[in-house]
Design an enzyme around this catalytic site. Structure first.
Site, PDB file in Angstrom:
ATOM      1  N   THR A   1       0.882  -1.188   0.000  1.00 30.51           N
ATOM      2  CA  THR A   1       0.000   0.000   0.000  1.00 30.51           C
ATOM      3  C   THR A   1       0.906   1.221   0.000  1.00 30.51           C
ATOM      4  O   THR A   1       2.040   1.165   0.490  1.00 30.51           O
ATOM      5  CB  THR A   1      -0.883   0.038   1.255  1.00 30.51           C
ATOM      6  OG1 THR A   1      -0.024   0.105   2.394  1.00 30.51           O
ATOM      7  CG2 THR A   1      -1.762  -1.184   1.361  1.00 30.51           C
TER       8      THR A   1
ATOM      9  N   GLU B   1      -5.543  -3.309  -1.704  1.00 28.46           N
ATOM     10  CA  GLU B   1      -6.083  -4.534  -1.101  1.00 28.46           C
ATOM     11  C   GLU B   1      -7.211  -5.158  -1.915  1.00 28.46           C
ATOM     12  O   GLU B   1      -7.594  -6.303  -1.677  1.00 28.46           O
ATOM     13  CB  GLU B   1      -6.644  -4.232   0.295  1.00 28.46           C
ATOM     14  CG  GLU B   1      -5.624  -3.857   1.352  1.00 28.46           C
ATOM     15  CD  GLU B   1      -5.273  -2.374   1.351  1.00 28.46           C
ATOM     16  OE1 GLU B   1      -5.422  -1.714   0.306  1.00 28.46           O
ATOM     17  OE2 GLU B   1      -4.837  -1.867   2.395  1.00 28.46           O
TER      18      GLU B   1
ATOM     19  N   LYS C   1     -15.212  15.915  12.606  1.00 28.11           N
ATOM     20  CA  LYS C   1     -16.346  15.786  13.511  1.00 28.11           C
ATOM     21  C   LYS C   1     -16.524  17.112  14.241  1.00 28.11           C
ATOM     22  O   LYS C   1     -15.735  17.479  15.095  1.00 28.11           O
ATOM     23  CB  LYS C   1     -16.106  14.646  14.501  1.00 28.11           C
ATOM     24  CG  LYS C   1     -17.391  14.020  14.928  1.00 28.11           C
ATOM     25  CD  LYS C   1     -17.183  12.609  15.419  1.00 28.11           C
ATOM     26  CE  LYS C   1     -18.541  11.906  15.474  1.00 28.11           C
ATOM     27  NZ  LYS C   1     -18.488  10.638  16.145  1.00 28.11           N
TER      28      LYS C   1
ATOM     29  N   TRP D   1     -20.715  14.790  11.576  1.00 25.72           N
ATOM     30  CA  TRP D   1     -19.686  14.652  10.555  1.00 25.72           C
ATOM     31  C   TRP D   1     -19.846  15.685   9.437  1.00 25.72           C
ATOM     32  O   TRP D   1     -20.942  15.906   8.931  1.00 25.72           O
ATOM     33  CB  TRP D   1     -19.748  13.251   9.930  1.00 25.72           C
ATOM     34  CG  TRP D   1     -19.143  12.212  10.809  1.00 25.72           C
ATOM     35  CD1 TRP D   1     -18.443  12.424  11.970  1.00 25.72           C
ATOM     36  CD2 TRP D   1     -19.170  10.802  10.615  1.00 25.72           C
ATOM     37  NE1 TRP D   1     -18.036  11.236  12.497  1.00 25.72           N
ATOM     38  CE2 TRP D   1     -18.460  10.216  11.699  1.00 25.72           C
ATOM     39  CE3 TRP D   1     -19.701   9.973   9.634  1.00 25.72           C
ATOM     40  CZ2 TRP D   1     -18.281   8.844  11.815  1.00 25.72           C
ATOM     41  CZ3 TRP D   1     -19.529   8.608   9.762  1.00 25.72           C
ATOM     42  CH2 TRP D   1     -18.823   8.051  10.839  1.00 25.72           C
TER      43      TRP D   1
END
Ligand code: ADP
Length: 543
Positions: free
Chosen positions: A185, A331, A436, A441
């Site tokens: 990654t 992934e 937040k 959110w």
């Protein structure tokens, strides 16, 4: 009851064989700095065998790792096919990483041989002395290799050693679940982790890319992978092209807007793939010049980060080029969802759907969960973490025992968003980027998309910063177009007409460019650090 069907392993060797035997005349064109090189799938077959013979002579056997440090070109394609097909494991190294990261990854993977483009030999040389398991470097391309001398490894010329090998190789039979390739990654969220693909997963992923609901790649296509072959397998485009018998147009290291546009006009690819940054650069480069003809492109796959609606709109209206947003991760091989609207919807609805991260490709399942891991409804409203499952989705990381990224056989993506009843996924953030504010959110992605659609803004990144009253508030870092005199107050008023008031950033900074990771994504870590270290000049607008 047992089926009466044959069990033939799905393998890269069979993709290669199909490409050679059925589409032997199809072309692979590499546009390098020193001009154009062409070969056919048929001719490539001989070179791939020569490479496998050479690697075997260097002691490479089953499961041994062969790393590549290469651009998108013919030689990289040769490694892509020869290494897995002979039973070894292809490990694509990201040549844009820092030397310490490169050697960390090569040591972790226990690479034995590295194939390097001579143009980046000096970069490899910085990491090579610390690569403990590497014994041999094969240098492709005719350039200078002196930087590699004194690194304590055998250095051989790729073309010379291939020339002395036979163009025949007896490809072994390989279990379809055996390792074929690995990729780390890009480390946006911490230390790089290795994903090991199997022959089966690569095969099925390539097939999915070729389906009509995927990228629909066929023998009528000429595919231009701009996304590097060291970044999530170039989204599977090289294997899909071999499988479909599509031509490949390889841009080598000419990844800037100007040569790419020239390449598209001259060689007329039908399919391409790259992160939004590249398409944005191309758009800026073309700005005001409608003379350019990009109309050969029937599909431009775009992902890796959210694709701004404004970008999709601009390509469509100015150049007739459809951008197709896709979502995925290293992934997930990476293709997992594709934003194709149903043919029946009105144009404006279609555009909104194309701005989502799309619907799962058959094979991939998606679900949303809350912080405790409970499933959330796919009602287009409930926001949660995305989890995915499927035959080309990772079930663990190489050499890691920490299973915190997995839950009951599902991959926890760290991406946050909602899914509507038709199955379209909309990502609002990465879990670690979520803002937040007062317990609610705010989507940094939505704010970035809105800002990017403002005529004076070239690009924008939004991060959450600590706030005494609301715990966290958005800070907008914007890059203005040349000559623009727009102020944060004006931008805020413009936004106020389009989003809820409590989402409006009151902290602003104007920056030269948004910092990027090695694969061209916004590097918010860097922005956060610059903010924490008071390196950003922050303007306050009225809260
Ligand atoms: P890294 O995880 O190190 O950034 P990857 O290239 O594997 O490396 O990145 C996968 C991530 O990229 C996804 O988890 C997601 O956050 C982001 N991503 C990929 N495609 C999209 C997309 N179409 N829209 C928004 N984010 C995307």
């Amino acid at each position: 009851m047992r089926s009466t069907m044959q069990h033939v392993p799905l393998s890269i060797a069979s993709v290669l064989r199909h490409g050679i035997e059925v589409h032997g005349g199809q072309q692979v064109t590499t546009i390098g700095e020193h001009g154009l090189r062409r070969t056919s799938f048929g001719e490539l077959g001989g070179r791939v065998s020569q490479l496998a013979n050479a690697l075997r002579r260097l002691g490479i056997g089953r499961d041994d790792r062969v790393a590549t440090f290469q651009w998108n070109n013919q030689e990289h394609l040769e490694a892509y096919t020869a290494v897995p097909a002979m039973g070894a494991v292809l490990h694509t190294l990201n040549l844009r990483l820092a030397p310490e990261q490169i050697s960390y990854i090569a040591n972790h993977a226990e690479d034995q041989v590295v194939i390097v483009d001579s143009s980046v030999a000096h970069l490899l040389a910085l990491a090579l002395p610390s690569m403990k398991s590497v014994h041999t470097v094969l240098v492709a391309g005719g350039g200078d290799t002196s930087a590699l001398e004194g690194c304590g490894k055998a250095v051989l010329r790729y073309d010379d050693i291939l020339a002395s090998e036979s163009p025949e190789f007896a490809w072994p039979s390989i279990d379809e679940t055996a390792a074929a390739a690995m990729c780390y990654t890009s480390g946006t969220t911490g230390n790089p982790k290795g994903v090991v693909y199997s022959h089966r997963s690569l095969y099925l992923h390539s097939m999915a890319a070729c389906t009509g609901n995927g990228l629909g790649i066929s023998a009528n296509d000429n595919v231009l992978p701009i996304v590097p072959m060291f970044h999530a397998n170039a989204w599977g485009l090289p294997y899909a092209a071999l499988m479909a018998g599509a031509g490949l147009l390889m841009p080598d290291r000419l990844l800037q807007a100007e040569p790419l546009v020239r390449m598209i006009e001259q060689h007329r690819p039908t399919v391409s793939g790259a992160v939004p940054t590249i398409w944005n650069d191309i758009l800026q480069h073309l700005e005001g010049d409608s003379e350019h003809d990009l109309s050969s492109l029937r599909l431009v796959a775009c992902g890796g980060s959210a694709v701004p609606k404004a970008l999709i709109e601009a390509f469509e209206s100015k150049y007739g080029v459809p951008i197709l947003q896709a979502w995925g991760m290293t992934e997930t091989s990476p293709l997992a969802s594709v934003a194709r609207p149903p043919a029946t919807v009105a144009e404006d609805v279609a555009l909104s759907i194309r701005s989502t991260q799309g619907r799962a490709i058959c094979g991939v399942q998606m679900r949303l969960v809350d912080a405790e891991g409970h499933r959330l409804p796919h009602d287009g409203k409930c926001v949660g973490e995305l989890e995915v499952q499927g035959p080309w989705i990772a079930s663990g990381y190489y050499g890691e025992t920490d299973g915190s990224s997995f839950r009951d056989g599902w991959l926890r993506t760290g991406d946050v968003g909602h899914i509507d009843p038709q199955g379209y996924l909309t990502l609002t953030d990465r879990a670690k980027d979520v803002i937040k504010s007062g317990g609610e959110w705010i989507s940094s992605v939505e704010l970035e998309n809105l800002l990017a659609s403002h005529p004076d803004i070239l690009e924008a990144a939004v991060i959450g910063v600590a706030d005494p009253k609301w715990q966290e508030r958005p800070l907008a870092a914007v890059v203005l177009r040349k000559g623009s005199t727009v102020t944060p107050e004006q931008l805020r008023s413009w936004m106020a007409e389009r989003i809820p008031r409590w989402w409006l950033p009151e902290r602003w900074c104007v920056i030269e460019e948004v910092p990027r990771t090695s694969v061209g994504k916004y590097d918010k870590k860097v922005l956060r650090r610059r903010y924490a270290e008071d390196e950003l000049e922050v303007f306050r607008t009225d809260g």
